[in-house]
Design a protein around this motif. Structure first.
Motif: not given
Length: 408
Positions: A35, A37, A49, A67
């Motif tokens: 995925t 952020k 993050y 990520r």
């Protein structure tokens, strides 16, 4: 089964793919998530993050998350959205083959919300991993681009159509969240790839302790006939129709429209509320999804509305499943699949979209029913949810679909 879920949006952002991943793990499958952020819907990268760089973490104790960098949505607008979408695709193509090196997967499942381009990074992974590629189609492209006005040029839409056809060609299975998606998607893909697989939601655990809802909001919900709208307050939701209906019904002092959420049209709603002096419109703000069952429990009815666009008639808004599970009557200012599900369930009343008068009339009609009649509507909705949208069963069915279609 070893499943790679590829999605631009994932926990701590709030999407149904979070719960599906958790359920698959609970049922004994090995799940990995690729995925970006988290920055939806505020546009600001969540605390803890950073937009750039690679990050790894664990979700639900067993799910590995990788990520890749992306450009945050920021304050929206075409430029930031295009950069946001494109950066995920480019980062996925560049980094995911390396980040997932040595990992074996039976299937790659893409949670294909808009834009459909987020399927692109999964295509080389399918070939590299010799895995079955399934895209869970949440939106129709290029139709949604035309409906929202994001792209109006017919030639540009034609080019997007060819891109969609290319993406679908590379997929082995296309999971469709609505039965009405079959014909539109079949314009770009073989019907043999199409499988109906509706959205679902996970019911809260009996042992879960949800965040506390403000006492003032609970007091409003308990003390009035409250029609609750929950979710994105944006253009697609035709929030203007809701505000106009509130204006038509302002003389009913015990009737309140409670809007729970945020979005691009929230400031407009605030201005309109102040201009018209709409005391019957309550802007509750955003709450974690875990609090929604409490809010729904104290509501009198739940409201879903969409603009009167053909594209929206094909979809079942995800909030419909949450509303059905809540066991409350539903007022639907929609047409097509959303209205069909609500009426088929006997869970509420549907009217034509963008008609404030029809919406107001349906609310008055619901208010005129006895409490027991409204309770039966809610119970009918719950029964329909358990039969068609229960997350435990949907996780099992996903594996059944993939196992039956993936090469041995």
């Amino acid at each position: 089964m070893r499943i790679l879920i590829l999605t631009q949006y994932f926990w701590p952002e709030t999407f149904i793919i979070n719960d599906l991943a958790r359920k698959l793990t609970e049922q004994g499958h090995e799940v990995t998530v690729a995925t970006g952020k988290p920055n939806y819907p505020s546009g600001k990268v969540f605390d803890g993050y950073r937009a750039w760089g690679i990050q790894r973490e664990r979700f639900a104790k067993k799910i590995d998350i990788v990520r890749v960098p992306l450009w945050p949505r920021r304050h929206g607008g075409p430029k930031n959205l295009i950069l946001n979408y494109a950066s995920f695709v480019i980062s996925g193509l560049l980094f995911l083959p390396w980040l997932l090196r040595g990992r074996k997967f039976d299937c790659v499942v893409v949670f294909a919300m808009s834009p459909i381009t987020q399927v692109i990074p999964a295509i080389p992974l399918k070939w590299l991993k010799r895995a079955h590629l399934a895209a869970w189609i949440q939106d129709l492209w290029p139709e949604s681009l035309a409906a929202t006005g994001f792209v109006r040029n017919p030639q540009a839409l034609h080019v997007v159509g060819w891109m969609v056809k290319g993406i679908y060609t590379c997929c082995d299975t296309l999971l469709l969240q609505s039965r009405a998606f079959f014909d539109p998607v079949a314009r770009y893909a073989s019907r043999s790839k199409l499988v109906y697989y509706p959205n679902s939601i996970a019911l809260p655990s009996e042992n879960a302790i949800p965040p506390e809802v403000p006492a003032q909001l609970i007091e409003v919900l308990r003390g009035n006939f409250c029609v609750v709208f929950a979710g994105n307050i944006g253009i697609a939701q035709s929030i203007e129709t809701v505000v106009e209906a509130a204006e038509l019904l302002r003389q009913h002092s015990n009737l309140k429209f409670v809007l729970v959420g945020s979005g691009s049209r929230l400031e407009w709603v605030k201005e309109r509320k102040n201009q018209l002096g709409l005391d019957n419109v309550v802007l509750a703000g955003r709450f974690p999804m875990e609090t929604m069952p409490q809010i729904f429990e104290h509501s009198s009815a739940l409201l879903v509305s969409l603009k009167d666009e053909e594209i929206f008639s094909y979809t079942i808004p995800s909030k419909v499943q949450a509303y059905l599970a809540a066991g409350k009557p539903i007022i639907a200012s929609v047409r097509g699949e959303g209205a069909r599900v609500i009426e088929e369930a006997g869970a509420g009343k549907a009217c034509e979209p963008e008609s404030a008068r029809s919406l107001a009339d349906n609310i008055l009609s619901l208010m005129s029913l006895s409490p027991s009649e409204r309770e039966e509507m809610g119970s009918a909705g719950q029964r329909y949810f358990n039969e068609h949208f229960n997350m435990d069963r949907q996780a099992e069915r996903l594996v059944e679909i993939l196992a039956s279609r993936a090469p041995v």
